[in-house]
Design a protein around this motif. Structure first.
Motif, PDB file in Angstrom:
ATOM      1  N   TYR A 187     -15.215   0.949 -25.937  1.00  0.00           N
ATOM      2  CA  TYR A 187     -14.556   0.000 -26.835  1.00  0.00           C
ATOM      3  C   TYR A 187     -15.359  -0.197 -28.113  1.00  0.00           C
ATOM      4  O   TYR A 187     -14.830  -0.067 -29.232  1.00  0.00           O
ATOM      5  CB  TYR A 187     -14.353  -1.339 -26.124  1.00  0.00           C
ATOM      6  CG  TYR A 187     -13.793  -2.406 -27.038  1.00  0.00           C
ATOM      7  CD1 TYR A 187     -12.426  -2.532 -27.232  1.00  0.00           C
ATOM      8  CD2 TYR A 187     -14.640  -3.276 -27.737  1.00  0.00           C
ATOM      9  CE1 TYR A 187     -11.906  -3.496 -28.095  1.00  0.00           C
ATOM     10  CE2 TYR A 187     -14.124  -4.237 -28.595  1.00  0.00           C
ATOM     11  CZ  TYR A 187     -12.765  -4.344 -28.767  1.00  0.00           C
ATOM     12  OH  TYR A 187     -12.261  -5.291 -29.628  1.00  0.00           O
ATOM     13  N   PHE A 188     -16.649  -0.526 -27.981  1.00  0.00           N
ATOM     14  CA  PHE A 188     -17.450  -0.813 -29.173  1.00  0.00           C
ATOM     15  C   PHE A 188     -17.753   0.451 -29.972  1.00  0.00           C
ATOM     16  O   PHE A 188     -17.837   0.403 -31.204  1.00  0.00           O
ATOM     17  CB  PHE A 188     -18.732  -1.537 -28.782  1.00  0.00           C
ATOM     18  CG  PHE A 188     -18.510  -2.992 -28.472  1.00  0.00           C
ATOM     19  CD1 PHE A 188     -18.187  -3.893 -29.475  1.00  0.00           C
ATOM     20  CD2 PHE A 188     -18.598  -3.458 -27.178  1.00  0.00           C
ATOM     21  CE1 PHE A 188     -17.953  -5.232 -29.201  1.00  0.00           C
ATOM     22  CE2 PHE A 188     -18.370  -4.796 -26.880  1.00  0.00           C
ATOM     23  CZ  PHE A 188     -18.047  -5.684 -27.897  1.00  0.00           C
ATOM     24  N   SER A 189     -17.903   1.581 -29.308  1.00  0.00           N
ATOM     25  CA  SER A 189     -18.124   2.834 -30.035  1.00  0.00           C
ATOM     26  C   SER A 189     -16.918   3.150 -30.913  1.00  0.00           C
ATOM     27  O   SER A 189     -17.066   3.536 -32.086  1.00  0.00           O
ATOM     28  CB  SER A 189     -18.385   3.983 -29.056  1.00  0.00           C
ATOM     29  OG  SER A 189     -19.638   3.825 -28.433  1.00  0.00           O
ATOM     30  N   ASN A 190     -15.717   3.006 -30.366  1.00  0.00           N
ATOM     31  CA  ASN A 190     -14.502   3.263 -31.154  1.00  0.00           C
ATOM     32  C   ASN A 190     -14.421   2.339 -32.350  1.00  0.00           C
ATOM     33  O   ASN A 190     -14.052   2.756 -33.450  1.00  0.00           O
ATOM     34  CB  ASN A 190     -13.261   3.094 -30.269  1.00  0.00           C
ATOM     35  CG  ASN A 190     -13.102   4.225 -29.271  1.00  0.00           C
ATOM     36  OD1 ASN A 190     -13.670   5.296 -29.441  1.00  0.00           O
ATOM     37  ND2 ASN A 190     -12.324   3.986 -28.221  1.00  0.00           N
ATOM     38  N   ARG A 191     -14.782   1.065 -32.165  1.00  0.00           N
ATOM     39  CA  ARG A 191     -14.752   0.110 -33.267  1.00  0.00           C
ATOM     40  C   ARG A 191     -15.764   0.474 -34.346  1.00  0.00           C
ATOM     41  O   ARG A 191     -15.569   0.146 -35.522  1.00  0.00           O
ATOM     42  CB  ARG A 191     -15.028  -1.300 -32.759  1.00  0.00           C
ATOM     43  CG  ARG A 191     -13.897  -1.891 -31.947  1.00  0.00           C
ATOM     44  CD  ARG A 191     -14.035  -3.390 -31.822  1.00  0.00           C
ATOM     45  NE  ARG A 191     -13.958  -4.059 -33.113  1.00  0.00           N
ATOM     46  CZ  ARG A 191     -14.045  -5.368 -33.286  1.00  0.00           C
ATOM     47  NH1 ARG A 191     -14.243  -6.156 -32.236  1.00  0.00           N
ATOM     48  NH2 ARG A 191     -13.972  -5.914 -34.470  1.00  0.00           N
TER      49      ARG A 191
END
Length: 254
Positions: A187-191
């Motif tokens: 999730y945070f990598s994609n963001r």
């Protein structure tokens, strides 16, 4: 006459209290939980998989979630600052711990460009590791022996206070291994503009790491366990996993 007046006043106060509790949705309960870490905790703990599980397992309570760092939730419970704490490990400390509440799929994650190989926990020796605060005590005896307070690799571990910090630091550092739940990392990598094809995943930990909810009162713990069992029995737990797109090979209901 005075006794009747006193009884009337007490009855009024009791009625007012009961009405206030009813209007608030149930018995007040202050619950420690980590900072936002989608899909588990979202939008200041107003939604997310963990938030929904705890809220739906305790329908007779009015929950106030208090967000704090990974390593602060258990101490807050022990010190009486809250009445419950999410994502803690069972300890023999006089508090009351629920049945397993949620499972995380923790992996060792490296950048594909670093061309690192991690086939076991022992392979982490000599490598820089970034993980959450308290992870050395959560991931089993071998990991604790290496990265715990007196660990042989203590100098090589970075414990991030929040999930966004953990992922952001991973992408800034070279030759580092992130030890974290895959869904949270994704999730945070994609963001942050990164894709999962930029990393290598190594399953060196048990398939799932289970966490519980800690309580200061046995009755509340028992109420939670009954509610959690009902979520499993009715299939609602799996519905929540699907709602937040959390895919697990096994979960606490299996």
């Amino acid at each position: 006459m005075r006794m009747r007046s006193l009884i009337a006043v007490l009855a009024l106060l009791l009625s007012t209290f009961v009405q206030a509790v009813a209007q608030s949705g149930g018995t007040p309960l202050k619950v420690a939980i980590a900072g936002d870490a989608p899909p588990y905790v979202i939008n200041n703990a107003t939604s997310g998989l963990e938030v929904d599980i705890v809220r739906e397992a305790l329908p007779g309570y009015s929950l106030e979630f208090v967000q704090m760092g990974f390593a602060e939730t258990a101490p807050a419970l022990e010190q009486g600052k809250v009445q419950a704490a999410v994502n803690v490990m069972k300890k023999n400390d006089g508090l009351f711990y629920s049945d397993k509440m949620i499972s995380f799929a923790n992996y060792a994650i490296t950048k594909a460009s670093d061309k690192m190989k991690v086939g076991s926990i022992a392979d982490l020796a000599g490598k820089k590791v970034i993980t959450w605060q308290g992870a050395p005590m959560d991931l089993g005896p071998e990991f604790e022996k290496m990265y715990g307070p007196n660990g042989t690799q203590r100098q090589n571990i970075v414990q991030a206070p929040t999930a966004p910090d953990l992922v952001a630091q991973f992408w800034k550092m070279k030759d580092v291994v992130a030890v974290v739940d895959m869904e949270l990392f994704k999730y945070f990598s994609n963001r942050m503009g990164h894709k999962m094809d930029q990393v290598d995943l190594f399953q060196i930990f048990p398939l799932m790491t289970d966490f519980r909810v800690g309580f200061r009162e046995q009755k509340v713990r028992d109420d939670f366990n009954r509610g959690l069992a009902e979520l499993c029995r009715t299939g609602r737990y799996k519905e929540l996993l699907k709602k937040y797109n959390v895919v697990q090979k096994q979960d606490i209901c299996n």
